[in-house]
Design an enzyme around this catalytic site. Structure first.
Site, mmCIF file in Angstrom:
data_model
loop_
_atom_site.group_PDB
_atom_site.id
_atom_site.type_symbol
_atom_site.label_atom_id
_atom_site.label_comp_id
_atom_site.label_asym_id
_atom_site.label_seq_id
_atom_site.Cartn_x
_atom_site.Cartn_y
_atom_site.Cartn_z
ATOM 1 N N ASP A 247 0.849 -1.189 0.000
ATOM 2 C CA ASP A 247 0.000 0.000 0.000
ATOM 3 C C ASP A 247 0.884 1.237 0.000
ATOM 4 O OD1 ASP A 247 -3.235 0.492 0.951
ATOM 5 O OD2 ASP A 247 -1.854 2.188 1.114
ATOM 6 N N ILE A 248 0.477 2.242 -0.753
ATOM 7 C CA ILE A 248 1.274 3.470 -0.882
ATOM 8 C C ILE A 248 1.267 4.289 0.422
ATOM 9 C CG2 ILE A 248 -0.513 5.084 -1.716
ATOM 10 C CD1 ILE A 248 1.496 5.818 -3.992
ATOM 11 N N ASN B 155 -13.079 -3.308 2.339
ATOM 12 C CA ASN B 155 -14.108 -2.284 2.322
ATOM 13 C C ASN B 155 -14.944 -2.450 1.065
ATOM 14 O OD1 ASN B 155 -13.042 -1.023 4.689
ATOM 15 N ND2 ASN B 155 -11.476 -0.011 3.439
ATOM 16 N N GLY C 72 -15.631 2.899 3.539
ATOM 17 C CA GLY C 72 -14.274 3.413 3.435
ATOM 18 C C GLY C 72 -13.574 3.030 2.146
ATOM 19 N N GLN C 73 -14.311 2.404 1.207
ATOM 20 C CA GLN C 73 -13.663 2.031 -0.057
ATOM 21 C C GLN C 73 -13.395 3.284 -0.885
ATOM 22 O OE1 GLN C 73 -15.768 -0.871 -2.474
ATOM 23 N NE2 GLN C 73 -14.002 -1.160 -3.832
ATOM 24 N N SER C 74 -12.148 3.427 -1.331
ATOM 25 C CA SER C 74 -11.799 4.596 -2.144
ATOM 26 C C SER C 74 -11.333 4.189 -3.538
ATOM 27 C CB SER C 74 -10.714 5.429 -1.451
ATOM 28 O OG SER C 74 -9.551 4.657 -1.242
ATOM 29 N N HIS D 32 -10.191 -5.392 -3.426
ATOM 30 C CA HIS D 32 -8.878 -5.636 -2.826
ATOM 31 C C HIS D 32 -9.044 -6.004 -1.364
ATOM 32 C CE1 HIS D 32 -9.828 -1.321 -2.527
ATOM 33 N NE2 HIS D 32 -9.208 -1.346 -1.346
HETATM 34 P P1 5GP Z 1 -9.743 1.364 0.135
HETATM 35 O O1 5GP Z 1 -9.850 2.691 0.843
HETATM 36 O O2 5GP Z 1 -10.409 1.444 -1.225
HETATM 37 O O3 5GP Z 1 -10.194 0.174 0.923
HETATM 38 O O4 5GP Z 1 -8.198 1.116 -0.090
HETATM 39 C C1 5GP Z 1 -7.494 1.674 -1.130
HETATM 40 C C2 5GP Z 1 -6.034 1.621 -0.735
HETATM 41 O O5 5GP Z 1 -5.260 1.866 -1.890
HETATM 42 C C3 5GP Z 1 -5.642 2.695 0.288
HETATM 43 O O6 5GP Z 1 -5.114 2.053 1.463
HETATM 44 C C4 5GP Z 1 -4.589 3.531 -0.422
HETATM 45 O O7 5GP Z 1 -3.525 3.942 0.400
HETATM 46 C C5 5GP Z 1 -4.118 2.593 -1.528
HETATM 47 N N1 5GP Z 1 -3.667 3.278 -2.731
HETATM 48 C C6 5GP Z 1 -4.277 4.325 -3.362
HETATM 49 N N2 5GP Z 1 -3.594 4.660 -4.467
HETATM 50 C C7 5GP Z 1 -2.519 3.816 -4.534
HETATM 51 C C8 5GP Z 1 -1.441 3.678 -5.456
HETATM 52 O O8 5GP Z 1 -1.316 4.389 -6.458
HETATM 53 N N3 5GP Z 1 -0.530 2.697 -5.195
HETATM 54 C C9 5GP Z 1 -0.629 1.882 -4.099
HETATM 55 N N4 5GP Z 1 0.324 0.966 -3.944
HETATM 56 N N5 5GP Z 1 -1.642 1.980 -3.223
HETATM 57 C C10 5GP Z 1 -2.574 2.928 -3.427
#
Ligand code: 5GP
Ligand code: ZN
Length: 119
Positions: A37-38, A92, A98-100, A105
């Site tokens: 994760d970034i 999520n 909280g899904q972004s 994933h």
């Molecule tokens: P969500 O909020 O959808 O459950 O999780 C999305 C995750 O993707 C977040 O933890 C966020 O830090 C990660 N993320 C967003 N953009 C990138 C990216 O460009 N590269 C990586 N490795 N992770 C990312």
């Protein structure tokens, strides 16, 4: 089963699968990719995704069941590879959860203690 060629050109994680956006992969096979994760929320924070685009778990159908079962086996394999004996999985599904990024994933988090209930 979801077609492995199913991809969304505008989806961030599909673009990572296609190496259009760099990532730090820790595991890859025909069906799944795991990468760091970034913005890590724990010492180990890996995202495990099916390469095929599925926006969220809520969109899964019975036809996706074998893929979803293998996804969790892939997560367990990555956890073992990361030497994570105890770990937290977060998935999520939907904005309010909280899904972004709308490409299915599983967050694999390890290396610290985790509270309950989650925020
Ligand atoms: P969500 O909020 O959808 O459950 O999780 C999305 C995750 O993707 C977040 O933890 C966020 O830090 C990660 N993320 C967003 N953009 C990138 C990216 O460009 N590269 C990586 N490795 N992770 C990312
Ligand atoms: Zn996608």
């Amino acid at each position: 089963m979801t077609n492995t060629l199913n991809t969304d050109p505008s989806c961030l994680f599909c673009r990572i699968v296609r190496h259009e956006i760099p990532s730090t992969p820790v595991f890859e096979d025909e069906e799944f990719l795991a990468f760091r994760d970034i913005a890590p929320k724990a010492p180990t924070h890996v995202l495990v995704i099916p390469k095929a685009h599925l926006a969220k778990l809520g969109d899964a159908t019975p036809a996706d069941a074998p893929l979803l079962a293998r996804l969790f086996l892939a997560v367990a394999k990555v956890a073992a590879q990361e030497n994570a004996a105890d770990y937290r999985l977060v998935l999520n599904s939907g904005e309010r959860a909280g899904q972004s990024v709308f490409h299915l994933h599983v967050h694999l988090l390890a290396g610290r203690s985790f509270g309950w209930p989650p925020g």
